[in-house]
Scaffold this active site. Structure first.
Site, short mmCIF file in Angstrom:
data_model
loop_
_atom_site.label_atom_id
_atom_site.label_comp_id
_atom_site.label_asym_id
_atom_site.label_seq_id
_atom_site.Cartn_x
_atom_site.Cartn_y
_atom_site.Cartn_z
CB THR A 88 40.46 41.91 42.94
OG1 THR A 88 39.05 41.91 42.66
CG2 THR A 88 41.04 43.28 42.68
CG ASN A 161 32.44 40.38 34.78
OD1 ASN A 161 33.32 40.33 33.91
ND2 ASN A 161 32.01 41.51 35.28
CD GLN A 191 31.48 35.60 36.95
OE1 GLN A 191 30.60 34.73 37.02
NE2 GLN A 191 31.54 36.59 37.81
CG HIS A 213 33.14 35.49 46.06
ND1 HIS A 213 32.16 36.38 45.68
CD2 HIS A 213 34.30 35.99 45.56
CE1 HIS A 213 32.70 37.39 45.02
NE2 HIS A 213 34.00 37.17 44.93
CB CYS A 345 31.09 51.97 40.72
SG CYS A 345 29.98 53.18 41.40
#
Ligand code: PLP
Length: 407
Positions: A88, A161, A191, A213, A345
């Site tokens: 992000t 994703n 991804q 991750h 969300c």
């Protein structure tokens, strides 16, 4: 031990059944190589890499070595790697940082992750549609760039994703370089990095975002490749630890773990992709045969495994008529199967998927969206369990008095 043996052993010991984990696109387990590399940095090794003494220098050396590994995996110079707190932050730095350096419209596909979509809404520009297979419409991209020749940045994700579609980045790059040569090209490879050779796939991009991750590294670490000469300003100010582009004390354990995971991934990539694609195909074909009115998203009907050539090997996305994802996920969770509707969300509630809307999935079926994502730990036992549990769960929901629509 096979999965069946594991289940038997668990039953003998009175333990709960092992979990069938099919949510690797959300996060994938830490690879042993990453864990081993991290452990010293969670214990006896603890220096702040910005310091000048020996303990600090040891941490600096670890970061430097990790940087070399990450650069090798992503096909860039070590000085072009900027470590971040995850995908992000890498995406935000890319979009906001470039626009801060060179204001102008930003062009993104309609299926980007929220980590691109939300900064894009902030900076402004245009979206480019995708076709029914989820692939970016190159003619539409061409038209948008002709209309906006002053485009400052084009962002096209390497792989999606939700549905797993891999985008034709080389073609995108050719078009952008020809029509809007001043535009910076960004790709969210968060991804894709779990399955594909990002160095090759994103060779033409100026900015590449990845996340720990999703590749078997830890959560809370990522990187943005910033090729030399790319106009970009920092989005986080402070000590300037990462080439003045990103401030904050380094997450040494995380960075070391990310590098070890990427190295392990590269060693096993081909074998894992082949193994997992075979599992995914067996799962997909089995579920489509067992569940009436289940549809595979972004795949032309009746083509079988060939129709999935443009997808990541681990992703299976379905829409199932006559049920609601939330209820299905609840039943799956009860049966110790972890899956996702792919568009929750932050509160955990489901929200309408902009990806499915862009692909043209009818709204009447998006309520029953289900993403089953496999990964490096997936087994035949996981597939068997889902084939066992999922059709029965769908039948149960469809026969419930509260079923919303007939299948
Ligand atoms: N981009 C894509 C395509 C993702 O799938 C994700 C995570 O789901 C992100 C960005 C955000 O990465 P992170 O969780 O490291 O912030």
């Amino acid at each position: 031990m096979t999965a069946t043996n594991a289940a038997t052993m668990a039953a003998v010991l009175g333990m709960p059944d092992p979990v069938a984990y099919l949510d690797h696109a959300a996060t994938t387990p830490l690879r042993p190589e990453a864990r081993a590399a991290m452990l010293p940095w969670l214990g006896e090794r603890f220096g702040n890499p910005s310091g000048a003494h020996g303990v600090a220098r040891a941490a600096r050396t670890a970061i430097d070595e990790a940087r070399d590994v990450v650069a090798g995996a992503l096909g860039c110079a070590p000085t072009e790697v900027v470590f971040t707190s995850g995908g992000t932050e890498a995406d935000n730095l890319a979009l906001q940082g470039v626009v801060a350096a060179r204001p102008g419209p930003v062009v993104v596909t309609a299926v980007e992750h929220h980590a691109v979509m939300h900064p894009w809404e902030h900076v402004g520009g245009r979206t480019v549609p995708v076709d029914a297979r989820g692939v970016v419409d190159i003619d539409a991209l061409t038209a948008v760039l002709k209309e906006l020749p002053d485009t400052t940045l084009v962002s096209v994700m390497a792989a999606n994703n939700e549905v797993g579609v891999v985008q034709p980045l080389a073609e995108v790059t050719r078009v952008v370089r020809r029509i809007a040569p001043g535009a910076v090209i960004h790709t969210d490879a968060v991804q894709a990095a779990a399955w594909l050779d990002v160095a090759d796939l994103a060779a033409g991009a100026d900015l590449i975002a990845i996340s720990g991750h999703k590749v078997g590294g830890p959560q809370g670490v990522g990187a943005l490749v910033v090729r030399r000469g790319t106009p970009i300003r920092p989005s986080m100010l402070g000590g300037g630890q990462e080439r003045e582009l990103r401030s904050g004390t380094h997450n040494v354990a995380g960075i070391v773990g990310l590098a070890a995971a990427l190295a392990a991934k590269a060693d096993h990539r081909e074998a894992e992709a082949k193994h997992v694609a075979a599992l995914r195909d067996r799962l997909a074909d089995g579920l489509l045969a067992l569940i009436p009115d289940a549809r595979e998203t972004a795949v032309a009907a009746g083509q079988g495994a060939r129709g999935r050539d443009h997808l990541l090997p681990g992703t299976l996305h379905l829409t199932i008529a006559g049920i609601e994802s939330e209820a299905l996920l609840f039943l799956l969770d009860e049966a110790r199967v972890c899956a996702s509707a792919a568009s929750a969300c932050a509160s955990g509630a489901q929200e309408a998927s902009h990806v499915l809307a862009a692909i043209g999935v009818p709204v009447t079926t998006t309520a029953g969206a289900l993403r089953l994502s496999l990964g490096w730990t997936s087994t035949d036992g996981d597939v068997d369990r889902v084939l066992d549990v999922l059709p029965a769960a769908v039948a149960r929901l469809r026969s419930a008095p509260s079923a919303r629509t007939a299948p």
